[in-house]
Write an enzyme that holds these catalytic residues in place. Structure first.
Site, PDB file in Angstrom:
ATOM      1  CB  CYS A 185       3.151  11.321  -9.162  1.00 33.60           C
ATOM      2  SG  CYS A 185       2.150  11.584 -10.647  1.00 33.60           S
TER       3      CYS A 185
ATOM      4  CB  VAL B  55      -2.867  -6.627  10.054  1.00 36.88           C
ATOM      5  CG1 VAL B  55      -3.492  -5.351  10.599  1.00 36.88           C
ATOM      6  CG2 VAL B  55      -1.538  -6.310   9.361  1.00 36.88           C
ATOM      7  CD  GLU B  56       3.628  -7.069  14.207  1.00 34.15           C
ATOM      8  OE1 GLU B  56       3.942  -6.442  15.245  1.00 34.15           O
ATOM      9  OE2 GLU B  56       4.085  -6.822  13.077  1.00 34.15           O
ATOM     10  CB  SER B  57       0.865  -2.627  14.756  1.00 36.47           C
ATOM     11  OG  SER B  57       1.885  -2.770  15.712  1.00 36.47           O
TER      12      SER B  57
ATOM     13  CG  HIS C 250      -3.506  10.315  -4.774  1.00 39.79           C
ATOM     14  ND1 HIS C 250      -2.138  10.179  -4.854  1.00 39.79           N
ATOM     15  CD2 HIS C 250      -3.736  11.660  -4.678  1.00 39.79           C
ATOM     16  CE1 HIS C 250      -1.571  11.375  -4.813  1.00 39.79           C
ATOM     17  NE2 HIS C 250      -2.517  12.284  -4.712  1.00 39.79           N
ATOM     18  CD  GLU C 251      -7.692   8.320  -7.729  1.00 39.65           C
ATOM     19  OE1 GLU C 251      -6.529   7.958  -8.022  1.00 39.65           O
ATOM     20  OE2 GLU C 251      -8.172   9.408  -8.068  1.00 39.65           O
TER      21      GLU C 251
ATOM     22  CG  ASP D 206       1.741  11.736  -4.915  1.00 41.58           C
ATOM     23  OD1 ASP D 206       1.822  12.957  -5.162  1.00 41.58           O
ATOM     24  OD2 ASP D 206       1.443  10.889  -5.768  1.00 41.58           O
TER      25      ASP D 206
END
Ligand SMILES: [Ca+2]
Ligand SMILES: [Ca+2]
Ligand SMILES: [Ca+2]
Ligand SMILES: [Ca+2]
Ligand SMILES: [Ca+2]
Ligand SMILES: [Ca+2]
Ligand SMILES: [Ca+2]
Ligand SMILES: [Ca+2]
Ligand SMILES: [Ca+2]
Ligand SMILES: [Ca+2]
Ligand SMILES: [Ca+2]
Ligand SMILES: [Ca+2]
Ligand SMILES: [Ca+2]
Ligand SMILES: [Ca+2]
Ligand SMILES: [Ca+2]
Ligand SMILES: [Ca+2]
Lengths: 164, 164, 164, 164, 164, 164, 164, 164, 164, 164
Positions: C55, C77-79, C96-97, C62
């Protein structure tokens, strides 16, 4: 002034001050308070699904849900201090089994409880997951036998795991 | 007129009168009635997912589901009075563990039961939640040993908690 | 040598080298590879229940489960790189957003996908939890309309939440 | 200094000060901050399983889980202030439907969002429970039509309810 | 005196008087009150897992969970009166489909709602169970089309049933 | 002799012969039979929780549950041959996305169906899991549009994943 | 005498007579009765988890849960006769897809419904399971389009299957 | 240098080297390390939902979730080596019961633990599934009796199985 | 003619005759038959989720799921007669605890079983629900001790209740 | 040639031959093979959700899930033969309790096991369902006491049943 009142004063200060988050293992974060219900033995359980530490070999983050249950003697662990203590493993490298043993050792040292257990349920790495379970009963009391009995009957119904 | 009939009269009055809700802890709200099934020991459990109180330090509302089980001796607790009593914690500040001990103490005083247990499962604060469990067996009866055995074997399979 | 073969070489190296874990937000950790199934549009979804950040106000950790879905155009995208990127939020302070928007922005920049969405489901603080949902459709394609439609119909059946 | 930085300052103060809990309905508790991700429309959902109010007729406590989702325009609701606002219904008497409408009205007034919805799922009284659902789309925008469509397709799969 | 206030008076009386339970189908038990939130359309859902009636052929008791959802126009159904009305099917013999149609007809007559639906999920007899679903949209309004659309898309994901 | 009868003959032989298990990707294992219900379009879904292949980079086994749904035209895939085909990935190295695309391509080639989709849900590696979803509608038919619509509305409610 | 009354007479006889169980596919077991709620279109669903038939190749018993939903026109299927009809597949050999198509055909012939669908979910053989879904809308009515739309949007969220 | 430090060195090498996957049963893959928490007895559980072997009669792949729990004495099994060992059954033909006994035998030989148990839960073939459970307590210690007691009380609540 | 055959004759008559449903408590509805498996002790459990009675104070309908388990001696209870008996509480007013004790008493009188238990789980009124549990072991047999032990260990893991 | 090898030969033949399904109760279908893990006692459990028989009174099909657990002595039951045996009840009329006793008797006769138990969970008829549980321990061994203890502690947590 009763035990509880004196102790509540301290906790009121705690309520006011700004919390600092330590991310390096620190058992000094743990704080105790007096058990005011000493007329009976009873259980207190903490559920903590936000445990994270680092793998001491690869440095990869590990994640677990930890369940801590104990029967207090004279002292109890303050829940916010317990949270801060558990958060302090965040950037600390340690094996799953050692973390659980360490948590148990630190809480025993803090509270000298009649009984205590710590169960960690980790997320998988490479398809396999590990769940260490550690417990303790005070030597020379009936809780020593209780601890052995609970260990001997531990987890005879493992939860269904499919890694999803 | 049997025990049950006499007592039913009283409960009929209760059925008629308008309920008052008290939001300050009040053990006098509890009412008992006679156990008419004294030819056997049996369990009665109450499920109460609507418990709420206040944190004595921060004044923040706390929420819990409470499970109360008991084996009656001569008296039983009337369920509506129990509900009103539990609702009376609404604006009362107290620690989780103290609430559970208080509920147990009040019900023991009211009913003098053979056995009683109270289990509170609270919602988390700051990622950690607390579940106190308190029980009691009447001294000098076999229920004293039952109480210890149930405590010694309490909650060996903690429910899965993920705070969602 | 086909596209896939060339790219597999690179990934073989990746398989060999020791992984370093970065715990400070670093979008450069993300790596792409060629989509060899360009004869059709399809979805790829990543499930990541091990997201954690800090946070920015209180520094408290969080936790979230993140679901990322996309329809690739030329790149994917490579995992493993995605995992490392997501782990890099570990000691990074952000709302968060903003985390969800940042992840979306970084993946759009990396892959230029036809469609992408990011859904974070966080654990509660003080009894309330937050779930941001962000999506994107490539401008000037039918996926722009798809993105709006998915947003307009987002989450009409919220999962049951009781904080336990 | 960017929008976000200025606003973070204010929130830092919020982080420091001691929280006061108001238990009488007070929409002034709500606070907004700037949406810094205005380059896209996105959803934010709040899960709040700790809602309680009083029945305006009988004064009996009511309990609900509330789900609030919205698409921000320029302002967002600060989550801690939202929590305090929702806790302010604690000793306030109001019907289920009116509570949900009031929450929607207050949040619309605070944030002027593009879209907003509020869904309350209450516990039963006398065997029957009530779940009001309220939504809103900004007039003159495409979100007005989205709001109607979401209402028209609301809850076609009611969750299984057995009152246990 | 506002609409709500006037109506609250009546409901206060309701709160005081002793409830009589009628076990023979009686639509006069239904009572309405004014919708005070006419500035928007919204849904109200009732969950009622305690429905029971009799089979008109064999007289065997039938059991169902009933879900009732509606969008009010000027009037709403009072929840306690709805409960009493639903309990009035207790000793009434009727087919599953006819019960659901009758409930819909009675509520439409009472409230003249914009939209209404009734879904009954009965327990099995001889290994088979029946779930009738009935809905309605006010003629000449957009809710007529909504009703057809909801019917046309009804229950595309039947809940898993194994009769246990 | 009808279509079905002729084809049943062949399948009777299949019923008799000893099955050989091939563990190297082999699309020739797939067998079709005639669709005898051509008077309507309908769906057939296969659930296959026993899919396993190898990672082409590390050679580590991968595991998935695969869901295959299709609307047949003139031909259908025989279920036992489909099982053998899916088992043939056992010692074959391939990426998750490529496996799903390959399965779709092979089934399209075999059956020339009106519609087909393949959804793989893999177990996690390093805390992250991947779920590719591939679909197809026959060009020049209404099923082409159906395929796009299903893709555009794919998986708006991701299943809850916690890696346990 | 109303439609319903006349038909109830017949059903009373049915209530009295001893049931015979036929275990060889027999569509003549199906019986209809008049729909007395013709003032609206509505759905009726049957849940039948006790379906069993034989594999036409190996003679091995097959098991399924069958979900049947329909919108009646003038006639409805009597539930006990439907049960007897479904039990008549017990010793009948047929493929999964053909059983579902046959059930749909027989019910369409019996009732001439506006809409009907049949979904069978079979248990696995050799690790793979099959779920056929068949539907129908009356030609020349809006239900023809409904049938296509329901087919086109069928089962976009397959239930989780792990064969346990 | 402590036990743990010496052993960590070895494990660091393990962290660096490229893993080879052996698919033919090989107990030499198992590696142990020292238990550094010898001051108490505790449980470690491994969850492994990715077990697969071959039927020795038909060569058909078998699948199981395996749960392994043990109480260490001086040695512990290294989790990555355990995973590689379990993967080595991939192309090995053996009966369910023999696999579970073999795993127990190999781990007992490796670690000489105080207590150990292995539970395999396989997917069905032909509608029936098999779950072998094997355990062990060190002869001449109290764990021998624990092993018998756990066996005697094994699985009194079988999980619900419906093969879906 | 064996015991079973003689008794089957009687049950055949039962199969033919039209059932009458009595809705006023009537223990004479209960019928027994001979236990033909007297070579061993075994359990029979009845699950009955359709129990309903009336509150003796308010006349409001009560609902419960009842679980009855017993170990037969020479007689067993016929399941259809048990169902009719349980349905006979429909319009009978009685307290929850008294209903459970009455059912136990009536079944003990009917069958003179070795062991019997009755567990009722009622739906809530005013947010609280009650679950009485009653058991019995034949005096002077080992089942007397079994009964006490089962009572002493009753319900240590209460099911999760949230009234929804 | 070892025990296992000799027995594997026979099972290879079994693997080749075409299976015949017998639908009239036939205990001769059961086949045993040697237990090669006689160095320890262990459990084997079979899950069989596809049991069906006929009611001996009404001829109506009955359905159950059956769980069979045993501790082998020298012999084990072959799983495919067990499946064929259980399928042989398909057109056989028998009471629930008698089926379970018969299965236990037949398996004891076949294998002479140390311990065995059979639990059937049937679907409801007329709202009530029956679950018989039968067990056995070899006379004169410690398993005789185990059998009694398991019976005495049987099913203290009945699964939740709602007939849906
Ligand atoms: Ca992993
Ligand atoms: Ca899982
Ligand atoms: Ca929290
Ligand atoms: Ca949870
Ligand atoms: Ca919280
Ligand atoms: Ca939850
Ligand atoms: Ca209630
Ligand atoms: Ca429920
Ligand atoms: Ca079910
Ligand atoms: Ca159920
Ligand atoms: Ca999970
Ligand atoms: Ca199978
Ligand atoms: Ca499953
Ligand atoms: Ca299942
Ligand atoms: Ca619930
Ligand atoms: Ca039934």
């Amino acid at each position: 002034m009763t035990e509880r009142n004196k102790q509540t004063e301290g906790l009121t200060l705690l309520g006011n001050k700004k919390t600092e988050y330590i991310f390096d293992y620190d058992p000094d974060l743990l704080e105790s308070f007096d058990n005011v219900n000493t007329h009976r033995d009873y259980f207190v359980k903490f559920n903590f699904p936000e445990f994270t530490s680092l793998c001491p070999i690869t440095n990869q983050p590990d994640f677990a849900t930890i369940y801590i249950s104990y029967v207090p003697d004279k002292l109890m662990v303050e829940s916010k201090s317990l949270k801060l203590y558990l958060f302090s493993f965040r950037n600390h490298g340690d094996f799953h089994e050692d973390c659980m043993n360490k948590i148990a050792d630190d809480l025993i040292k803090l509270m000298d409880p009649k009984y205590l257990e710590v169960w960690g349920k980790f997320t998988p790495r490479g398809g396999i997951s590990i769940d260490p379970y550690v417990n303790y009963g005070k030597k020379g009391t009936k809780w020593e036998e209780v601890a052995f009995n609970r260990l001997a009957n531990h987890d005879m119904y493992p939860e269904k795991i499919d890694n999803r």
